[in-house]
Design a protein around this motif. Structure first.
Motif, PDB file in Angstrom:
ATOM      1  N   CYS A 126       0.835  -1.209   0.000  1.00  0.00           N
ATOM      2  CA  CYS A 126       0.000   0.000   0.000  1.00  0.00           C
ATOM      3  C   CYS A 126       0.867   1.256   0.000  1.00  0.00           C
ATOM      4  CB  CYS A 126      -0.930   0.011   1.207  1.00  0.00           C
ATOM      5  SG  CYS A 126      -1.941   1.509   1.258  1.00  0.00           S
ATOM      6  N   CYS A 150      -6.036   2.643  -5.694  1.00  0.00           N
ATOM      7  CA  CYS A 150      -5.091   2.235  -6.736  1.00  0.00           C
ATOM      8  C   CYS A 150      -5.204   0.730  -7.015  1.00  0.00           C
ATOM      9  CB  CYS A 150      -3.667   2.580  -6.336  1.00  0.00           C
ATOM     10  SG  CYS A 150      -3.024   1.616  -4.953  1.00  0.00           S
ATOM     11  N   CYS A 153      -3.326  -3.408  -3.648  1.00  0.00           N
ATOM     12  CA  CYS A 153      -3.511  -4.424  -2.599  1.00  0.00           C
ATOM     13  C   CYS A 153      -4.395  -5.574  -3.066  1.00  0.00           C
ATOM     14  CB  CYS A 153      -4.118  -3.775  -1.366  1.00  0.00           C
ATOM     15  SG  CYS A 153      -5.611  -2.838  -1.733  1.00  0.00           S
TER      16      CYS A 153
END
Ligand code: SF4
Ligand code: SF4
Lengths: 265, 315
Positions: A126, A150, A153
């Motif tokens: 992250c 984004c 993860c």
């Protein structure tokens, strides 16, 4: 004219310049990654390491006794309503595995959730520290205000435990019901489980129900080869997967994930 | 643009554009330094690279920011720095965008832009451009390679592949721009020699990079195929019969590498082998780089999709 005289060894010259450049780049990257350098000390990595070495007092975890699961999805529904999880995504779910050829067939259930791993890859990747490990109880949580969606993860988690919340556009997953367990209540799925298949507790306390179950049974965790050290243990789980269709003794294997994307990834 | 996977076309385009832009600036700065930083044909090559290089990077970054859904959240990336390849990468990227724009500005026709002060600044910035360009080119591959949960990506060679492809597509962009904009009078002997001279440098470098890229692809495929378990199952997606096989073998290998490599070799070989002359028509300098760039994009597409469509086997 001066330039043209140099032509024959142009190519080598360029490659050499490139080689020098690569070395410079690696030196630059290396110095950024060295512990104690300016870059590393900007994070609170060092504090985290100290507390990891200290005695863990609370590490929440779960034991799922598959023998007691009847595949009723009460936990899935309880979780959905607890968090108002949008359609199509799940924090917790139940998979079915069917195998064999009639009349020798079997079916088993596999309740799933985030494993709250002790070596969580989702935390490592992250970029914003939105996903973090709570020192006080070992729960892996997502700070929704910080998450930039984004989705890195989601790739890092070997258990497909994470999803993009289609309404709020942040990444979400099971958080062991922090709001309930911090008040001494059991997580919603545990609370609702009709067969008593989900047992929650403190793995760091040897007298807790979960610790006793783990000590007395042959337990397993999912994908232990990933090195994530999950804190969700299974008793009597069937690890048959679609790849086992290649086994002549089984031939028929059907995994029903009850999730929007049908296959395990 | 949803492909049903966490990362869609914006991310793939970003990986391609950022890599290509970083490769362009890296190649341009290396050329400038190779030529000693002064005028001459290296300077003109460097100038094309410097002036086009920042565009793909900036366009790719804007695409990526809008992919996040709420663009302003991207600022959260710059409130911390940690060891996530994405965190390091975003800092590299921000630095690179600034430095590449600065570099490009130094090549604009300011008054006295051929003076000694300007060239010495260009040299200094070029020295920073090379490592920062390479770090942007390489981090995208490190980003994908970091996770055992994605067996197709989980190999150090992906970063190498992306870096070589970035420089190769960057060279292609320079050749392409030069072919479009260079005004040359081929009937003037000095101009003709200089045009073909710099054309040779570019083409020879490109052939070399294409060769390396093919080698790295071969290693990737061979090791994946020779192992057992998740990686072997994952790589089946690009082997004959796999979902992405046609795109990979037809688009990436044939269109993007083998065909451009063979054509460029054809023109480069006489000079390379027995000191003959290098003369390539302008149309070749337009078509070949285009193929390399399309191949570079397809490489990102195939790798990113293959990684997302496959996972570890077993439970
Ligand atoms: S199961 Fe996945 S999301 Fe949960 S802690 Fe482990 S790696 Fe992270
Ligand atoms: S999606 Fe959110 S939680 Fe996941 S890695 Fe990105 S910023 Fe962190």
């Amino acid at each position: 004219m001066k330039e043209q005289d140099k032509m024959p060894d142009d190519r080598r010259g360029f490659v050499m310049a490139l080689g020098g450049a690569i070395a410079t780049a690696f030196a630059a990257i290396g110095s950024m990654l060295l512990p104690g350098s300016a870059a590393a000390s900007l994070t609170d990595d060092e504090d985290e390491h100290d507390s990891e070495e200290a005695v863990v007092e609370v590490q929440y975890g779960m034991v799922i006794d598959v023998r007691r699961c009847i595949g009723c999805h009460a936990c899935t529904v309880a979780c959905k309503s607890e968090f108002d999880v949008p359609p199509g995504v799940n924090r917790s779910w139940v998979e079915y595995t069917e195998k064999g050829q009639y009349p020798n067939v079997g079916r088993s259930f596999l309740p799933r959730l985030c494993n709250h791993c002790s070596e969580p890859l989702c935390v490592d990747v992250c970029p914003t520290n939105a996903t973090y490990r709570r020192d006080q109880d070992g729960i892996i949580a997502v700070d929704h205000g910080v998450c930039i969606a984004c989705k890195y993860c989601m790739h890092a988690c070997p258990y497909d435990a994470r999803f993009l919340d289609p309404v709020n556009e942040w990444v979400d997953k099971c958080d062991f019901c922090i709001h309930r367990v911090s008040k001494g209540l059991a997580p919603s799925c545990v609370n609702t489980c009709v067969g008593g298949a989900r047992i929650f507790g403190n793995l760091a306390d040897p007298d807790s129900a979960v610790s006793k179950l783990i000590a007395r049974h042959r337990v397993s965790v999912l994908r232990s080869e990933m090195g994530t050290f999950p804190n969700v243990y299974y008793i009597d789980a069937d690890f048959t997967d679609e790849v086992d269709r290649r086994r002549p003794e089984l031939r028929e294997v059907r995994v029903i994930t009850h999730r929007r994307h049908k296959e395990r990834t | 643009m949803h492909l049903g996977t966490p990362w869609g076309l914006e991310v793939i385009l970003y990986l391609f554009l950022a890599g290509m832009g970083a490769g362009t600036i890296t190649a341009s700065a290396s050329m400038l330094l190779r030529g000693g930083g002064g005028d001459g044909q290296y300077f003109s090559i460097a100038r094309y690279g410097a002036l086009v290089g920042p565009f793909p990077v900036v366009i790719g970054t804007v695409l990526l920011i809008f992919e996040l859904g709420r663009p302003f959240r991207a600022l959260n990336l710059y409130k911390v720095i940690n060891l996530s390849p994405m965190s390091l990468g975003s800092w590299f990227l921000a630095f690179f965008i600034v430095i590449s724009i600065l570099y490009a500005l130094l090549f604009l026709p300011w008054p006295n832009w051929h003076g000694e002060r300007m060239s010495s600044w260009r040299r200094r910035i070029a020295w920073i451009c090379v490592p920062s360009g390479l770090s942007v080119a390489i981090y995208t591959g490190v980003l994908l390679g970091a996770m055992p949960a994605r067996p197709f990506w989980n190999s150090p060679i992906i970063a190498m592949l992306f870096m070589i492809s970035a420089i190769s597509t960057g060279m292609a962009l320079i050749i392409f721009t030069r072919a479009l904009f260079y005004k040359v009078h081929l009937d003037v002997p000095t101009e003709e020699r200089s045009w073909h001279g710099s054309g040779y440098v570019l083409a020879a470098t490109d052939v070399l990079l294409i060769g390396f890229e093919l080698l790295v692809l071969f290693l990737l495929l061979m090791f994946a195929h020779l192992t057992v378990g998740s990686v072997k199952y994952a790589v089946e997606i690009i082997l004959p019969g796999g979902e992405l096989a046609v795109l990979f073998w037809g688009g990436v290998v044939l269109l993007g590498l083998v065909i451009p490599g063979v054509i460029e070799m054809f023109f480069v070989a006489p000079k390379l082998l027995y000191g003959g002359h290098y003369t390539a028509p302008r149309s070749i300098d337009i078509v070949v780089p285009l193929a390399v760039m399309v191949g570079g994009y397809l490489l990102r597409y195939v790798i990113v999709m293959a990684g997302q469509l496959t996972g570890p086997v077993g439970l």
